[in-house]
Each structure stands twice: as C-alpha cells, then as structure tokens.
Design an enzyme around this catalytic site. Structure first.
Site, mmCIF file in Angstrom:
data_model
loop_
_atom_site.group_PDB
_atom_site.id
_atom_site.type_symbol
_atom_site.label_atom_id
_atom_site.label_comp_id
_atom_site.label_asym_id
_atom_site.label_seq_id
_atom_site.Cartn_x
_atom_site.Cartn_y
_atom_site.Cartn_z
ATOM 1 N N LYS A 25 49.810 45.803 1.733
ATOM 2 C CA LYS A 25 50.048 44.743 0.494
ATOM 3 C C LYS A 25 50.710 45.760 -0.599
ATOM 4 O O LYS A 25 51.380 45.292 -1.578
ATOM 5 C CB LYS A 25 48.676 44.775 -0.146
ATOM 6 C CG LYS A 25 47.713 43.757 0.918
ATOM 7 C CD LYS A 25 46.376 43.303 0.101
ATOM 8 C CE LYS A 25 46.298 41.975 1.063
ATOM 9 N NZ LYS A 25 44.718 41.433 0.484
ATOM 10 N N LYS A 61 49.069 37.251 11.621
ATOM 11 C CA LYS A 61 47.799 36.631 11.760
ATOM 12 C C LYS A 61 48.156 35.526 10.536
ATOM 13 O O LYS A 61 48.896 35.461 9.770
ATOM 14 C CB LYS A 61 46.766 37.591 11.121
ATOM 15 C CG LYS A 61 46.983 38.092 9.762
ATOM 16 C CD LYS A 61 45.452 38.790 9.385
ATOM 17 C CE LYS A 61 45.584 38.975 8.045
ATOM 18 N NZ LYS A 61 44.093 39.386 7.099
ATOM 19 N N LYS A 92 46.647 34.075 3.869
ATOM 20 C CA LYS A 92 46.883 33.206 2.844
ATOM 21 C C LYS A 92 48.279 33.990 2.161
ATOM 22 O O LYS A 92 49.195 33.302 1.357
ATOM 23 C CB LYS A 92 46.025 33.019 1.733
ATOM 24 C CG LYS A 92 45.337 34.119 1.043
ATOM 25 C CD LYS A 92 44.145 33.861 0.494
ATOM 26 C CE LYS A 92 43.332 35.149 0.072
ATOM 27 N NZ LYS A 92 42.266 35.301 1.024
HETATM 28 N N1 AQP Z 1 43.831 35.251 10.802
HETATM 29 C C1 AQP Z 1 42.484 35.577 10.777
HETATM 30 N N2 AQP Z 1 41.797 35.521 11.941
HETATM 31 C C2 AQP Z 1 40.506 35.913 12.012
HETATM 32 N N3 AQP Z 1 39.916 36.454 10.913
HETATM 33 C C3 AQP Z 1 40.416 36.301 9.682
HETATM 34 N N4 AQP Z 1 39.850 36.635 8.394
HETATM 35 C C4 AQP Z 1 41.199 36.624 7.684
HETATM 36 N N5 AQP Z 1 42.306 36.117 8.314
HETATM 37 C C5 AQP Z 1 41.801 35.920 9.524
HETATM 38 C C6 AQP Z 1 38.505 37.180 8.269
HETATM 39 O O1 AQP Z 1 38.155 36.158 6.923
HETATM 40 C C7 AQP Z 1 37.130 36.994 6.126
HETATM 41 C C8 AQP Z 1 37.428 36.932 4.951
HETATM 42 O O2 AQP Z 1 38.599 37.817 4.539
HETATM 43 P P1 AQP Z 1 39.421 38.082 3.210
HETATM 44 O O3 AQP Z 1 38.484 37.537 2.032
HETATM 45 O O4 AQP Z 1 39.531 39.540 3.029
HETATM 46 O O5 AQP Z 1 40.484 37.191 3.256
HETATM 47 P P2 AQP Z 1 41.751 37.690 3.364
HETATM 48 O O6 AQP Z 1 41.673 38.860 4.185
HETATM 49 O O7 AQP Z 1 41.986 37.975 2.004
HETATM 50 O O8 AQP Z 1 42.373 36.417 3.909
HETATM 51 P P3 AQP Z 1 43.810 36.659 4.082
HETATM 52 O O9 AQP Z 1 44.160 35.296 4.490
HETATM 53 O O10 AQP Z 1 44.208 37.546 5.598
HETATM 54 O O11 AQP Z 1 44.353 37.255 2.904
HETATM 55 P P4 AQP Z 1 45.398 38.188 2.505
HETATM 56 O O12 AQP Z 1 46.849 37.414 3.275
HETATM 57 O O13 AQP Z 1 45.551 38.246 1.284
HETATM 58 O O14 AQP Z 1 44.847 39.581 3.248
HETATM 59 C C9 AQP Z 1 37.438 38.484 6.904
HETATM 60 O O15 AQP Z 1 36.145 38.818 7.478
HETATM 61 C C10 AQP Z 1 38.776 38.679 7.886
HETATM 62 O O16 AQP Z 1 38.521 39.362 8.882
#
Ligand code: AQP
Length: 332
Positions: free
Chosen positions: A112, A195, A198
């Site tokens: 990030k 993966k 978002k």
């Molecule tokens: N692609 C994925 N497959 C399985 N599990 C996933 N999680 C996120 N993406 C996947 C799981 O969702 C939960 C919430 O995570 P978060 O609030 O940290 O969401 P995040 O990581 O911000 O979601 P993103 O889309 O991955 O955001 P960015 O791109 O900003 O990093 C966690 O348990 C996570 O493992």
C-alpha cells in the site's frame, strides 16, 4: 464457548465476494457455537486517504450488510471499533514492543505504501498491524476467521502476544488464525493472478455483494477463463475456472468435483450461465435487505450500542491487566 474475533473495514460502498467468501461467511457460521465479537474497523479505514462523510455512511452500510448477510446481534456482538476506546489504548502499548523493522516488513504496508510513494504513506498505515493485534488480543481471542491475505498480520499478533506475555507475565491468549483453504483467496475475475480487492481490481474483476443482479451476472459470464474449455479444478493451471468453481461451490454447498462432473464435455457456456444465475439470486435480496436496514438508523445505533457495551466488558478488563503489567500506576 470458544471466543472468536474478526474485523472488516468500512472502506467501500459494498463488501465484495472475496470479503464474503474468505471471511464473512465464516463469521456467520461461527456465531452459532462460538462467543463471537465482530467489529467494523473504522479506525483502520483512516490509515489511507478517505472522505469523512463517506466513512460515516459506509460504516452504517457495513453494519447493515453484516446483518443482511446473516449476522445475528443476539448471538454475536457487533460493534464499531471507535466506540471502544481500549482498541487505541492497547495499540499504543503494542506499538512500543514492536520493532520498526518488523513493522516495515509487513507485505500489506509495503504494497500500500508503494502505491502512493513511501513518504506519502501515513504512520497509521505502518502501525495498522499493531492496531489489528490490539483488536484481537483485547478479547482473549482463540480464533480469528480471515482470508489468506491476513495471515502475516495474524502471525505478528501471535508474536506480540507471546512477547508481551514473556516480558510482563501471562496476559493475552495467543490466537489461532481460522483460514479455510477452499475460499481463503478469491481471485479477480479479469486477472486471476491477483486477489479480488477493492483497491487493485477493476470494476469488472470484482463482484460486490450489493451489485444489482444483472451486472453481477454479466461479470460472471465475462470472467476470464482459459482456452481449454474443460471445467476442472486446478488452481495452478486453471486459476480462472477454479475460482468460478470455488464461488459455485460456496454459494450452493455442493462439492467442486460434483459440479465439475456436471459440466464435463460441455465447454464453459452452460457452466457460466448457471453460475451467473446463482450469483444473481444471491445478491438480489441482499441489496433490498441492506437498504431496509439502513432506513432505520436508530435501530442500527441501538444494536451497535449493545455490541459496544458487551465488547467493553471484556476489553476493559484486558486493558486494565495490561496497563498494570507494564507498570502504569492505575487511577483510583
Ligand atoms: N480476495 C479475497 N479472498 C479471500 N478473502 C479476502 N478478504 C479480502 N479480500 C479477500 C478478507 O476479507 C476480510 C476483510 O478485509 P478488510 O476489511 O481488510 O478488507 P480489505 O483487505 O481492505 O479488502 P480488500 O478488497 O483486500 O481491500 P484492499 O484492496 O484495500 O486491501 C479479511 O478477512 C480479508 O482476509
């Protein structure tokens, strides 16, 4: 009943299928026979650029989605992180027992921070994993249901718990990750090498749980597969098809092999059409249910108030013990 804790960031208008399949479906399953604490982590959400009005709205939307997906506030404590001040307080103590190099080695921080340039990254982004460790350790958590991407943060949480216990005396339960291999990593529909996320996925690569059924179905039908035309599970050779099989299996409860067998010799057409309908049927009612819950903010506030009160009963006792162990004079 064993204690579980997990959190999710209110950083989008909708959760996506990675969030649901990797984490949230397990949250819902675990509430039946575990003492579950589930948190919308708004303090984590401000570690990157954000808009305050959007954060406020997305926090409510997150809570409404959790309830629409099946969390029952009678069985699980559902709350907002910033309602429970102990999270920030314990995080400070954990920051002070974490090495700078240790924090800088976290892959999520490196990824990030790299996106905007290291000097633009906030110190909050660097200390994110210690806040997450605080979230978990405050509840004497035994299990943490998360996706594979959180494994490294969980490992750090375990290290910090052991380090604190070793230095100051037994205080924290050392938590175990609950990572269910089948759905631990849902990949992007357009680029199955990354993966579903978002911040990195294109709109066509990500299915949101609040997508309208037609556009969700279309995304499934146009998912990238391969030129082989054989429905078969093989994560290495066929990541796109395997991802679709994983989603199919998770939404229907049917075994991957059985689904693959059903479409043998038929190419991808019927498989994708059927899955697109399954996905459309899943997201359809969710949007309506979420919007209905969002119409009654007073009720959401009441649920969150009860959740935070239950959370504080546990978190205050843990923080109190930790403050005492590190040598703080307790206010009398
Ligand atoms: N692609 C994925 N497959 C399985 N599990 C996933 N999680 C996120 N993406 C996947 C799981 O969702 C939960 C919430 O995570 P978060 O609030 O940290 O969401 P995040 O990581 O911000 O979601 P993103 O889309 O991955 O955001 P960015 O791109 O900003 O990093 C966690 O348990 C996570 O493992």
């Amino acid at each position: 009943r064993p204690r579980v804790f997990s959190g999710i960031q209110p950083t989008a208008d909708s959760f996506h299928f990675g969030n649901y399949l990797g984490a949230l479906q397990h949250w819902i399953r675990l509430q039946d026979d575990h003492d579950a604490f589930y948190c919308v982590v708004d303090m984590h959400a401000i570690t990157v650029d954000y808009d305050p009005a959007a954060l406020r709205e997305r926090t409510y939307r997150s809570v409404a989605q959790l309830l629409a997906l099946g969390l029952d506030p009678q069985r699980a404590s559902v709350f907002v992180q910033s309602h429970v001040p102990e999270h920030a307080e314990l995080a400070w103590v954990l920051n002070c027992i974490t090495g700078l190099g240790e924090a800088q080695r976290m892959t999520q921080f490196k990824d990030k921070a790299a996106r905007g340039g290291l000097n633009q990254a906030s110190v909050g982004l660097l200390t994110y994993p210690m806040l997450m460790a605080s979230d978990i350790l405050l509840y004497q958590t035994q299990g943490v249901p998360v996706g594979e991407d959180q494994r490294q943060h969980l490992e750090l949480t375990r290290d910090l718990a052991q380090r604190f216990n070793g230095r100051f005396g037994e205080t924290f339960t050392v938590p175990e990750p609950i990572i269910i291999a089948d759905t631990a990593k849902i990949v992007d529909l357009q680029d199955p090498t990354i993966k579903m996320s978002k911040s990195a996925s294109s709109p066509k690569g990500i299915v949101d749980v609040l997508d309208d059924p037609k556009s969700a179905a279309k995304k499934i039908r146009s998912a990238v597969t391969d030129s082989e035309a054989e429905v078969r599970f093989d994560r290495e050779e066929k990541p796109g098809v395997s991802n679709l099989l994983t989603i199919y299996s998770a939404l229907t409860g049917r075994k991957v092999d059985e689904i693959a067998g059903q479409y043998a010799g038929q190419g991808y057409g019927a498989f994708k059409v059927d899955l697109s309908e399954i996905v459309a049927d899943f997201v359809g009612p969710l949007r309506a249910a979420t919007m209905e819950l969002l119409d009654d903010r007073a009720e959401l506030d009441r649920i969150l108030g009860e959740g935070a009160a239950r959370a504080r009963e546990v978190s205050q006792a843990t923080l109190d013990a930790a403050y005492d162990r590190v040598g703080f004079v307790r206010a009398r």
